[in-house]
Scaffold this motif. Sequence first.
Motif, PDB file in Angstrom:
ATOM      1  N   SER A  70     -34.321 -10.954 -20.007  1.00 54.49           N
ATOM      2  CA  SER A  70     -33.090 -11.659 -20.386  1.00 54.49           C
ATOM      3  C   SER A  70     -32.065 -11.724 -19.255  1.00 54.49           C
ATOM      4  N   GLN A  79     -36.601  -6.549 -24.844  1.00 54.28           N
ATOM      5  CA  GLN A  79     -35.924  -7.856 -24.856  1.00 54.28           C
ATOM      6  C   GLN A  79     -35.110  -8.093 -23.597  1.00 54.28           C
ATOM      7  N   VAL A  80     -34.470  -7.030 -23.077  1.00 55.77           N
ATOM      8  CA  VAL A  80     -33.633  -7.256 -21.886  1.00 55.77           C
ATOM      9  C   VAL A  80     -34.476  -7.477 -20.644  1.00 55.77           C
ATOM     10  N   TYR A 116     -27.827 -13.070 -18.454  1.00 51.77           N
ATOM     11  CA  TYR A 116     -26.561 -13.555 -18.997  1.00 51.77           C
ATOM     12  C   TYR A 116     -26.090 -14.645 -18.047  1.00 51.77           C
ATOM     13  N   SER A 162     -31.864 -19.544 -25.325  1.00 47.46           N
ATOM     14  CA  SER A 162     -30.562 -18.991 -25.720  1.00 47.46           C
ATOM     15  C   SER A 162     -30.263 -19.401 -27.155  1.00 47.46           C
ATOM     16  N   VAL A 186     -26.620 -15.715 -23.541  1.00 50.20           N
ATOM     17  CA  VAL A 186     -27.714 -14.797 -23.218  1.00 50.20           C
ATOM     18  C   VAL A 186     -28.989 -15.613 -23.297  1.00 50.20           C
ATOM     19  N   CYS A 187     -29.734 -15.659 -22.196  1.00 52.44           N
ATOM     20  CA  CYS A 187     -31.004 -16.378 -22.190  1.00 52.44           C
ATOM     21  C   CYS A 187     -32.124 -15.353 -22.276  1.00 52.44           C
ATOM     22  N   ARG A 188     -32.984 -15.502 -23.268  1.00 47.72           N
ATOM     23  CA  ARG A 188     -34.047 -14.511 -23.467  1.00 47.72           C
ATOM     24  C   ARG A 188     -35.287 -14.817 -22.636  1.00 47.72           C
ATOM     25  N   GLU A 189     -35.126 -15.610 -21.630  1.00 46.27           N
ATOM     26  CA  GLU A 189     -36.207 -15.868 -20.677  1.00 46.27           C
ATOM     27  C   GLU A 189     -35.576 -15.828 -19.310  1.00 46.27           C
TER      28      GLU A 189
END
Length: 300
Positions: free
Chosen positions: A227, A223-224, A229, A249, A269-272
């Motif tokens: 990702s 996931q990171v 911030y 997010s 936190v944006c997961r893209e």
Amino acid sequence: MDNPEQRIKIAVQKTGRLTDHSLDLLERCGLKFRQSKDQLFCYGENMPVDLLLVRDDDIPGLVSDDVCDLGIVGLNIVEDKRQSLRNDGRDGLFKQVFELDFGHCRLSIAGPEGGDYKGLESLNNVRIATSYVGLLTNYLRTHNISADIVYLSGAVEIAPKLGHADYICDLVSTGSTLTANGLEEIEVVLESEAVIIQTLAELSPDKQALVDRILQRLDGVLQVHESKYIMLHAPRAALAEIRDLLPGSESPTVMPLDGSDDKVAIHAVCRENVFWETLENLKAAGASSLLVLPVEKMLA
Ligand code: ATP
Ligand code: ZN
């Protein structure tokens, strides 16, 4: 947990395209191994988790037979094993847990460049050389095609030149090997990437807890990967618009800014990945002091 019965074993390709990525991924999960690339076995130094270094083709079988609890291997190998077992009336005792976003390739059928291929019917009564008998058998059956499958364990792409087959079914990533052998890709049988598989055998509660812990860390590492911030200041009135612009997010944190009634600080936190265009759009919506940081670890 030094009792070998209580230690987890993960099967990883010994030498090949998946090896470095697999070891790197496990290292990012916080696992340390006594390095011994030439050997079959790597002892886990900081957790009761050991590695078995083997040929990728053996990994689904080792996990299915409960010799290993987890395995990292291409979906092409996993699905081929599953189909081959099914064709023998058996089920593979493993399940796929995650895609790992490396080892991307596809299993494709290829034929002579400039040949007279006119669609799948052209494959009736031809000879197709492959190492992926399970997957190809299933593909041809699904499409009602009757062809002869010639099994070769390697160097499949030279079979047409040698007159040993008319077509081939093999892995392709850039297509350069096909071109070098006067072949062109005509049908994609399977899109593949590395996956982690888990045994379906029942584990002791301690072992199961450890497997779950490793899988949770893996999920976090994956996931990171993309990702970010993101921190920015924005007029309170633009909050809704800015929230819609933040890629992937969930609920951003909104905090008052000292000495300013109409501006807030937003953290999310944006997961893209956050691209320049997104930052420019945020700025156009009124955001300022934009900061994008990489995320190192994440635990849901
Ligand atoms: P082993 O000795 O372990 O049997 P191998 O020769 O079968 O090795 P590699 O060539 O290292 O295996 O490929 C391992 C995996 O890498 C493949 O099964 C596939 O999932 C993935 N892969 C990604 N791109 C390619 C590609 N262009 N050609 C072959 N495999 C690829
Ligand atoms: Zn192999």
